[in-house]
Motif scaffolding. Sequence first.
Motif, PDB file in Angstrom:
ATOM      1  N   ARG A 100       0.905  -1.163   0.061  1.00 53.64           N
ATOM      2  CA  ARG A 100       0.104  -0.372  -0.006  1.00 53.64           C
ATOM      3  C   ARG A 100       0.879   0.945  -0.227  1.00 53.64           C
ATOM      4  NH1 ARG A 100      -3.809   0.400   5.422  1.00 53.64           N
ATOM      5  NH2 ARG A 100      -1.112   0.843   6.034  1.00 53.64           N
ATOM      6  N   GLU A 101       1.902   0.844   0.811  1.00 55.81           N
ATOM      7  CA  GLU A 101       2.187   2.566   1.231  1.00 55.81           C
ATOM      8  C   GLU A 101       3.489   2.998  -0.277  1.00 55.81           C
ATOM      9  OE1 GLU A 101       3.156   0.138   2.936  1.00 55.81           O
ATOM     10  OE2 GLU A 101       1.648   0.950   4.854  1.00 55.81           O
ATOM     11  N   GLU A 102       4.384   1.772  -1.456  1.00 56.97           N
ATOM     12  CA  GLU A 102       4.919   1.808  -2.023  1.00 56.97           C
ATOM     13  C   GLU A 102       3.840   2.149  -3.286  1.00 56.97           C
ATOM     14  OE1 GLU A 102       6.890  -1.340  -5.374  1.00 56.97           O
ATOM     15  OE2 GLU A 102       7.259  -1.763  -2.530  1.00 56.97           O
ATOM     16  N   VAL A 103       2.692   2.042  -3.085  1.00 52.06           N
ATOM     17  CA  VAL A 103       1.445   2.412  -4.563  1.00 52.06           C
ATOM     18  C   VAL A 103       0.944   4.121  -4.468  1.00 52.06           C
ATOM     19  CG1 VAL A 103      -1.185   2.056  -5.123  1.00 52.06           C
ATOM     20  CG2 VAL A 103       0.573   0.136  -4.692  1.00 52.06           C
ATOM     21  N   TYR A 104       1.239   4.462  -2.411  1.00 49.41           N
ATOM     22  CA  TYR A 104       0.929   5.527  -3.223  1.00 49.41           C
ATOM     23  C   TYR A 104       1.551   6.892  -3.220  1.00 49.41           C
ATOM     24  CZ  TYR A 104      -3.684   3.964   0.006  1.00 49.41           C
ATOM     25  OH  TYR A 104      -4.711   3.874   0.128  1.00 49.41           O
ATOM     26  N   LYS A 105       2.973   6.177  -3.007  1.00 51.63           N
ATOM     27  CA  LYS A 105       4.268   6.946  -2.833  1.00 51.63           C
ATOM     28  C   LYS A 105       4.880   6.641  -4.734  1.00 51.63           C
ATOM     29  CE  LYS A 105       9.415   6.686  -2.385  1.00 51.63           C
ATOM     30  NZ  LYS A 105      10.608   5.582  -1.685  1.00 51.63           N
ATOM     31  N   GLN A 106       4.107   5.429  -5.213  1.00 50.87           N
ATOM     32  CA  GLN A 106       4.654   5.839  -6.610  1.00 50.87           C
ATOM     33  C   GLN A 106       4.075   6.121  -7.408  1.00 50.87           C
ATOM     34  OE1 GLN A 106       7.478   5.774  -7.288  1.00 50.87           O
ATOM     35  NE2 GLN A 106       8.189   3.344  -7.147  1.00 50.87           N
ATOM     36  N   ALA A 107       2.604   6.507  -7.235  1.00 54.44           N
ATOM     37  CA  ALA A 107       1.659   7.458  -7.546  1.00 54.44           C
ATOM     38  C   ALA A 107       1.586   9.100  -7.399  1.00 54.44           C
ATOM     39  CB  ALA A 107       0.067   7.440  -6.541  1.00 54.44           C
TER      40      ALA A 107
END
Length: 302
Positions: A100-107
């Motif tokens: 989840r954190e990686e998704v939000y960061k890359q978004a």
Amino acid sequence: MDLRTLGCVLLLPLQLLYHTLRAGVRLLLPGRRRDLSGDVVLITGGGRGIGRHLAKEFSQSGAKKLILWGRTEKCLKEACEEINHMGTECHYFVCDVANREEVYKQAKVVREKVGDVTILVNNAAVVHGKSLMDSEDDALLKSQHVNTMGQFWTTKAFLPRMLELQKGHMVCVNSILSLSPIPGAIDYCTSKASSLAFMESLTLGLLDCPGVGCTTVLPFHTNTEMFQGMRVRFPKLFPPLRPEVVAQRTVDAVRTNTAFVYLPWSMHALVFLKSILPQSALAEIHRFSGTYTCMNTFKGRT
């Protein structure tokens, strides 16, 4: 029963008939297709398989920019270079949608470096091809996190901006196994069923949101390395789909704002039969097609 309620009850059959006839007319006389020249398309699992073919199909259909997400940089880089050579601007980012954190960061990085995503294609998936008792707990969790929860995180990351712009499309590459599960892929079938429920709920929730649509694609077994080794009893009667066909139909569904697509069309019959036949009769269909044992020879990519 008051007059207002009675009026609604009497009107409902007419509304159902109208929308059924309208859908039939659309099949015979397709309307204007969406122009993709202003769209930024993000595809999860875009480095190989169906995802890579989707990238090529969106490029050929005139998408403005493409963004590929995946876990393997080598595949992403190769796919990105191929799309750039086709004349479409393409970027890739290593991102595990289960994180989840990686998704939000890359978004956030995508918005800053490329721009607002207007078409999100949730395509990333994993399958382990083992029975429940033979599966490790971590493998079972991984399937749910990638195939189901990943959609939650990517949707939360990109849908709000689509709603602000009143322009966007949410796409899910699901599977007919979400409606007709098989042994030997219990993790995959369960996660895809959850994913389908997510998309059905999301599609209904966005009905009154102008400019934002949803498409869910439910293909039969597709000839990719993900399901390598899977064997049905009569391969000539039930041939696997080609990934480029799935990609073409998916992009076409986006351009025509089609909510649900079954591939091949005959899968409608399977869904219908499942709703009316007893379990014993359905079991005979599974025995005939060989789905009870089709995963016994599985050796695909997990």
